[in-house]
Design a protein around this motif. Structure first.
Motif, PDB file in Angstrom:
ATOM      1  N   ALA A 144       3.211 -62.414  19.252  1.00  0.00           N
ATOM      2  CA  ALA A 144       2.375 -61.249  18.947  1.00  0.00           C
ATOM      3  C   ALA A 144       1.418 -61.556  17.799  1.00  0.00           C
ATOM      4  O   ALA A 144       0.239 -61.201  17.831  1.00  0.00           O
ATOM      5  N   ASN A 145       1.929 -62.244  16.774  1.00  0.00           N
ATOM      6  CA  ASN A 145       1.076 -62.557  15.625  1.00  0.00           C
ATOM      7  C   ASN A 145      -0.031 -63.539  16.002  1.00  0.00           C
ATOM      8  O   ASN A 145      -1.167 -63.407  15.546  1.00  0.00           O
ATOM      9  N   LEU A 146       0.317 -64.509  16.839  1.00  0.00           N
ATOM     10  CA  LEU A 146      -0.684 -65.477  17.287  1.00  0.00           C
ATOM     11  C   LEU A 146      -1.755 -64.783  18.131  1.00  0.00           C
ATOM     12  O   LEU A 146      -2.955 -65.050  17.990  1.00  0.00           O
ATOM     13  N   PHE A 147      -1.313 -63.840  18.956  1.00  0.00           N
ATOM     14  CA  PHE A 147      -2.232 -63.087  19.796  1.00  0.00           C
ATOM     15  C   PHE A 147      -3.199 -62.287  18.926  1.00  0.00           C
ATOM     16  O   PHE A 147      -4.420 -62.273  19.136  1.00  0.00           O
ATOM     17  N   LEU A 148      -2.641 -61.637  17.902  1.00  0.00           N
ATOM     18  CA  LEU A 148      -3.461 -60.839  16.982  1.00  0.00           C
ATOM     19  C   LEU A 148      -4.508 -61.729  16.314  1.00  0.00           C
ATOM     20  O   LEU A 148      -5.681 -61.363  16.185  1.00  0.00           O
ATOM     21  N   GLN A 149      -4.065 -62.918  15.907  1.00  0.00           N
ATOM     22  CA  GLN A 149      -4.955 -63.888  15.266  1.00  0.00           C
ATOM     23  C   GLN A 149      -6.045 -64.322  16.244  1.00  0.00           C
ATOM     24  O   GLN A 149      -7.224 -64.358  15.907  1.00  0.00           O
ATOM     25  N   ALA A 150      -5.636 -64.615  17.486  1.00  0.00           N
ATOM     26  CA  ALA A 150      -6.590 -65.101  18.483  1.00  0.00           C
ATOM     27  C   ALA A 150      -7.572 -64.008  18.903  1.00  0.00           C
ATOM     28  O   ALA A 150      -8.686 -64.308  19.343  1.00  0.00           O
ATOM     29  N   ALA A 151      -7.165 -62.725  18.731  1.00  0.00           N
ATOM     30  CA  ALA A 151      -8.039 -61.625  19.140  1.00  0.00           C
ATOM     31  C   ALA A 151      -9.324 -61.588  18.316  1.00  0.00           C
ATOM     32  O   ALA A 151     -10.288 -60.936  18.699  1.00  0.00           O
ATOM     33  N   GLY A 152      -9.341 -62.271  17.177  1.00  0.00           N
ATOM     34  CA  GLY A 152     -10.534 -62.277  16.334  1.00  0.00           C
ATOM     35  C   GLY A 152     -11.623 -63.200  16.840  1.00  0.00           C
ATOM     36  O   GLY A 152     -12.703 -63.281  16.249  1.00  0.00           O
ATOM     37  N   GLY A 153     -11.370 -63.928  17.924  1.00  0.00           N
ATOM     38  CA  GLY A 153     -12.405 -64.795  18.468  1.00  0.00           C
ATOM     39  C   GLY A 153     -12.314 -66.207  17.924  1.00  0.00           C
ATOM     40  O   GLY A 153     -11.336 -66.556  17.252  1.00  0.00           O
ATOM     41  N   PRO A 154     -13.328 -67.042  18.208  1.00  0.00           N
ATOM     42  CA  PRO A 154     -13.270 -68.445  17.826  1.00  0.00           C
ATOM     43  C   PRO A 154     -13.258 -68.613  16.309  1.00  0.00           C
ATOM     44  O   PRO A 154     -13.732 -67.744  15.579  1.00  0.00           O
ATOM     45  N   PRO A 155     -12.694 -69.729  15.812  1.00  0.00           N
ATOM     46  CA  PRO A 155     -12.664 -69.959  14.373  1.00  0.00           C
ATOM     47  C   PRO A 155     -14.081 -70.117  13.809  1.00  0.00           C
ATOM     48  O   PRO A 155     -15.004 -70.486  14.528  1.00  0.00           O
ATOM     49  N   GLY A 156     -14.239 -69.817  12.513  1.00  0.00           N
ATOM     50  CA  GLY A 156     -15.553 -69.934  11.888  1.00  0.00           C
ATOM     51  C   GLY A 156     -15.414 -70.258  10.421  1.00  0.00           C
ATOM     52  O   GLY A 156     -14.335 -70.616   9.955  1.00  0.00           O
ATOM     53  N   GLU A 157     -16.503 -70.104   9.695  1.00  0.00           N
ATOM     54  CA  GLU A 157     -16.501 -70.376   8.248  1.00  0.00           C
ATOM     55  C   GLU A 157     -15.778 -69.236   7.523  1.00  0.00           C
ATOM     56  O   GLU A 157     -15.630 -68.150   8.066  1.00  0.00           O
ATOM     57  N   PRO A 158     -15.340 -69.505   6.266  1.00  0.00           N
ATOM     58  CA  PRO A 158     -14.722 -68.422   5.498  1.00  0.00           C
ATOM     59  C   PRO A 158     -15.713 -67.270   5.289  1.00  0.00           C
ATOM     60  O   PRO A 158     -16.890 -67.528   5.045  1.00  0.00           O
ATOM     61  N   PRO A 159     -15.277 -66.030   5.394  1.00  0.00           N
ATOM     62  CA  PRO A 159     -16.212 -64.911   5.318  1.00  0.00           C
ATOM     63  C   PRO A 159     -16.601 -64.533   3.891  1.00  0.00           C
ATOM     64  O   PRO A 159     -16.219 -63.475   3.396  1.00  0.00           O
ATOM     65  N   PHE A 160     -17.350 -65.402   3.203  1.00  0.00           N
ATOM     66  CA  PHE A 160     -17.842 -65.050   1.870  1.00  0.00           C
ATOM     67  C   PHE A 160     -19.307 -64.659   1.974  1.00  0.00           C
ATOM     68  O   PHE A 160     -20.142 -65.485   2.381  1.00  0.00           O
ATOM     69  N   LEU A 161     -19.633 -63.443   1.608  1.00  0.00           N
ATOM     70  CA  LEU A 161     -20.998 -62.951   1.743  1.00  0.00           C
ATOM     71  C   LEU A 161     -21.909 -63.705   0.770  1.00  0.00           C
ATOM     72  O   LEU A 161     -21.572 -63.896  -0.399  1.00  0.00           O
ATOM     73  N   GLY A 162     -23.042 -64.186   1.250  1.00  0.00           N
ATOM     74  CA  GLY A 162     -23.977 -64.884   0.391  1.00  0.00           C
ATOM     75  C   GLY A 162     -23.748 -66.381   0.343  1.00  0.00           C
ATOM     76  O   GLY A 162     -24.620 -67.138  -0.064  1.00  0.00           O
ATOM     77  N   VAL A 163     -22.584 -66.863   0.716  1.00  0.00           N
ATOM     78  CA  VAL A 163     -22.284 -68.298   0.712  1.00  0.00           C
ATOM     79  C   VAL A 163     -22.426 -68.855   2.124  1.00  0.00           C
ATOM     80  O   VAL A 163     -22.971 -69.934   2.339  1.00  0.00           O
ATOM     81  N   VAL A 164     -21.924 -68.072   3.094  1.00  0.00           N
ATOM     82  CA  VAL A 164     -21.908 -68.522   4.480  1.00  0.00           C
ATOM     83  C   VAL A 164     -22.808 -67.575   5.277  1.00  0.00           C
ATOM     84  O   VAL A 164     -22.769 -66.362   5.035  1.00  0.00           O
ATOM     85  N   PRO A 165     -23.654 -68.080   6.178  1.00  0.00           N
ATOM     86  CA  PRO A 165     -24.450 -67.165   7.001  1.00  0.00           C
ATOM     87  C   PRO A 165     -23.532 -66.294   7.881  1.00  0.00           C
ATOM     88  O   PRO A 165     -22.502 -66.770   8.351  1.00  0.00           O
ATOM     89  N   GLU A 166     -23.940 -65.039   8.053  1.00  0.00           N
ATOM     90  CA  GLU A 166     -23.040 -64.081   8.700  1.00  0.00           C
ATOM     91  C   GLU A 166     -22.659 -64.496  10.123  1.00  0.00           C
ATOM     92  O   GLU A 166     -21.551 -64.254  10.580  1.00  0.00           O
TER      93      GLU A 166
END
Lengths: 127, 512
Positions: A41-63
């Motif tokens: 269930a936890n893996l499914f929840l994690q996978a529901a967010g879509g493909p992996p990407g950059e860390p979500p820091f505003l201003g450092v990484v493009p949205e």
């Protein structure tokens, strides 16, 4: 949201193995089943967010390159909850083992008693 | 006013921590618990008045814009159910204190009862007040974790097996809940209920149907709907009376609330309606027939609990305003009456020493007060006028007749039949255990555990709290006018969905 094939197969295997274990008679196997379905269930929840990407820091990484942080936060919460409940379940299984001397799931005695009374009543009627 | 919304969750959690700290002084623990629950009753009443007069009270936690943060919302339905639930919790708490199961006990030094009771209260409040699917999961987990401790607390060899059943079944349904949240997020990218309303509507019908079914299974296990009810009559009866009473009154009803909320907000069309009606019919009949076969008082009451969950699913399955209004009335009535019945069964067991109906006899002569206290909620549950069960059942049956589909007629006929079967099961108890020649009490099997049984003495707080819950059935019936006005408006809100969406998302987002 698309999930890659490896994750899907893995999820299927985890759910199947977990539910198989949950239906066993030994309490230890049930605990392991709970742990495995919890992972699924936890893996499914994690996978529901879509493909992996950059860390979500505003201003450092493009949205557009950011990973979706919300399912990760949800999965983290869920991991903590399943972890806590696993320890509780282990303690309960231990108590059952101490009190009963074995770790088998037993039948419901009252159900049996109701059934026996019914059979006895049928015999009386026919005999 | 918005600052009131998180109080029913925060207060008991903080008090639970404090209660653990002062665990060595039981008197302080008791006082703290009673004070906090009374405080929440006041807060819930204020929320209800506010939500009824000027729309839902909403708080976005941490100031995050919806739908990204956690939303707490008290609308008419959630505030009403919160108020009734906490009042019943307070009455049960007084009973538990009177029964002295909260104290250190004769054999053990555990002081876990009060903190866990407060955590249970926090979980129930959170489940009612949340506007977010994942937070609903968290609310359920908080509530259930506390309930695991309460049911397994000081278990002996007889009680450990049923509590194990309860814990494992609940945990499995929680994992399914988590899976459902993952599916919802993968499909829509949000877990905010108001935001989901529109996005679930846009999903392909197959996926929508699958989601509706998954939700029905998750909340069906938690609310013990046939055929997912097997765990309940097995596990509830073995716990001490106050624990069983609070579980029976609240836990299944919180799941019914979640079912109402998700089905009306997210789905709510004819196909899932027909499915729910069929399930309701099955639940009512199987539960009532199961109850007749039992010869243990608590097990019989547990089967009746299952059967009466069917009435609530019946009203929900109609998806009409009057049907939903009937469900709300029924939930309010049932929280009070089921709590009362289990408390009275606690009194009966204390008096007779056993829950086995074969060994109880002549209670009407030896203990007329308990006999009266049993008779009133029993008649109420069967729906005899002028008590609250009659009012709620009339509204539900009218809703069934107005819906005028074959399945609705069948379910309504099933509801009438179930009512008779309930009366039959309860009058069997009355004839066998309250009439006939009195028998001596069965001696306490395990004098070292925390429940004293087989004593002719009943403590005054136990009688008072059971009596007040019994009286609540009459009070609900007396207030039927204003109450059904509130439940009508709440039902209209549920079908309209508009006020809920505007309150959470703001007018522009909800409109566009």
């Amino acid at each position: 949201m698309s999930i890659d094939l490896v994750t899907i197969v893995l999820l299927g295997l985890l759910y199947a193995a977990g539910f198989y274990l949950l239906m066993q008679r030994s309490l230890m196997q049930i605990v392991l089943g709970f742990v495995i379905v919890g992972h699924a269930a936890n893996l499914f929840l994690q996978a529901a967010g879509g493909p992996p990407g950059e860390p979500p820091f505003l201003g450092v990484v493009p949205e557009s390159a950011m990973a979706d942080p919300l399912p990760q936060a949800l999965a983290l919460t869920a991991v903590v909850i399943t972890f806590g409940l696993t320890t509780f379940l282990l303690a309960l299984v231990y108590r059952a083992w101490v009190l009963l001397g074995h770790d088998e799931v037993q039948d419901d005695l009252e159900d049996r008693r109701v059934r026996r009374a019914e059979i006895a009543a049928e015999r009386e009627e026919s005999g | 006013m918005n600052a009131l919304v998180p109080l029913p969750v925060l207060l008991p959690l903080l008090a639970a921590a404090l209660s653990l700290v002062v665990g060595h002084v039981p008197a302080v623990q008791r006082l703290l618990n009673v004070l906090v629950l009374s405080g929440i009753v006041v807060v819930a009443a204020m929320l209800l008045v506010r939500a009824d007069s000027s729309g839902p009270v909403v708080l976005q936690l941490g100031g995050y814009a919806p739908p990204f943060g956690i939303t707490l919302i008290a609308d008419r339905l959630s505030a009403l159910l919160l108020l009734v639930s906490i009042v019943v919790m307070l009455a049960v708490l007084v009973f538990a204190i009177g029964q002295r199961i909260t104290d250190r006990g004769r054999a053990s030094t555990s002081t876990a009862f009060h903190p866990m009771y407060l955590v249970l209260c926090a979980g129930v409040s959170l489940a009612y007040l949340t506007g977010d699917l994942f937070n609903l999961f968290v609310g359920f987990e908080v509530m259930l974790s506390a309930s695991y401790v309460l049911i397994a607390r000081r278990s002996n060899a007889q009680r450990v097996r049923p509590s194990m059943t309860y814990v494992i079944v609940s945990l499995t349904s929680s994992l399914l809940f988590l899976t459902m949240v993952a599916v919802v997020y993968a499909a829509t990218g949000t877990v905010n209920l108001a935001d989901l309303t529109e996005k679930v509507g846009a999903l392909p019908p197959g996926l929508r149907g699958g989601l509706a079914l998954l939700m029905a299974v998750v909340f069906g296990i938690k609310s013990a709907v046939v055929p997912l009810h097997f765990w309940l009559p097995d596990s509830y009866p073995t716990a001490p009376a106050p624990v069983t009473a609070v579980f029976a009154a609240l836990l299944t009803k919180v799941a019914v609330y979640a079912l109402i909320r998700t089905q009306t907000l997210l789905f709510g069309d004819a196909t899932s309606g027909a499915f729910l009606l069929a399930v309701a019919l099955l639940t009512m009949l199987v539960g009532a027939l199961g109850a007749i076969a039992q010869n243990d008082l608590n097990r019989m009451l547990s089967f009746l609990l299952v059967s009466h969950i069917g009435y609530m699913v019946f009203g929900l399955g109609l998806f009409t305003e009057i049907g939903l209004s009937g469900v709300i009335l029924y939930v309010v009535h049932h929280i009070a009456v089921q709590g009362a019945l289990f408390l009275v069964s606690g009194l009966v067991i204390r008096h007779a020493g056993t829950p086995s109906l074969r060994h109880i006899s002549g209670l009407a002569r030896t203990n007329p007060v308990v006999a009266v206290l049993f008779a009133i909620p029993a008649l109420n549950l069967a729906g005899i006028p002028p008590l609250s069960g009659f009012v709620a059942k009339v509204v539900l049956l009218r809703a069934g007749a107005e819906a005028a589909s074959p399945l609705a007629y069948a379910a309504a006929a099933g509801a009438v039949l179930t009512s008779f079967l309930t009366l039959y099961a309860l009058s069997k108890v009355w004839v066998g255990s309250f009439w006939c020649e009195p028998r001596p009490a069965v001696p306490d099997v395990d004098p070292t555990d925390d429940v004293t049984v087989g004593t002719r003495a009943t403590s005054r707080p136990m009688l008072l709290s059971a009596g007040s819950l019994v009286a609540a059935g009459a009070v609900i019936a007396a207030l039927a006018g204003p109450l059904s006005a509130v439940s009508d408006r709440a039902a209209a809100d549920l079908l309209d969905r508009g006020p809920y969406r505007v309150a959470v998302l703001g007018a522009e987002r909800a409109g566009g």
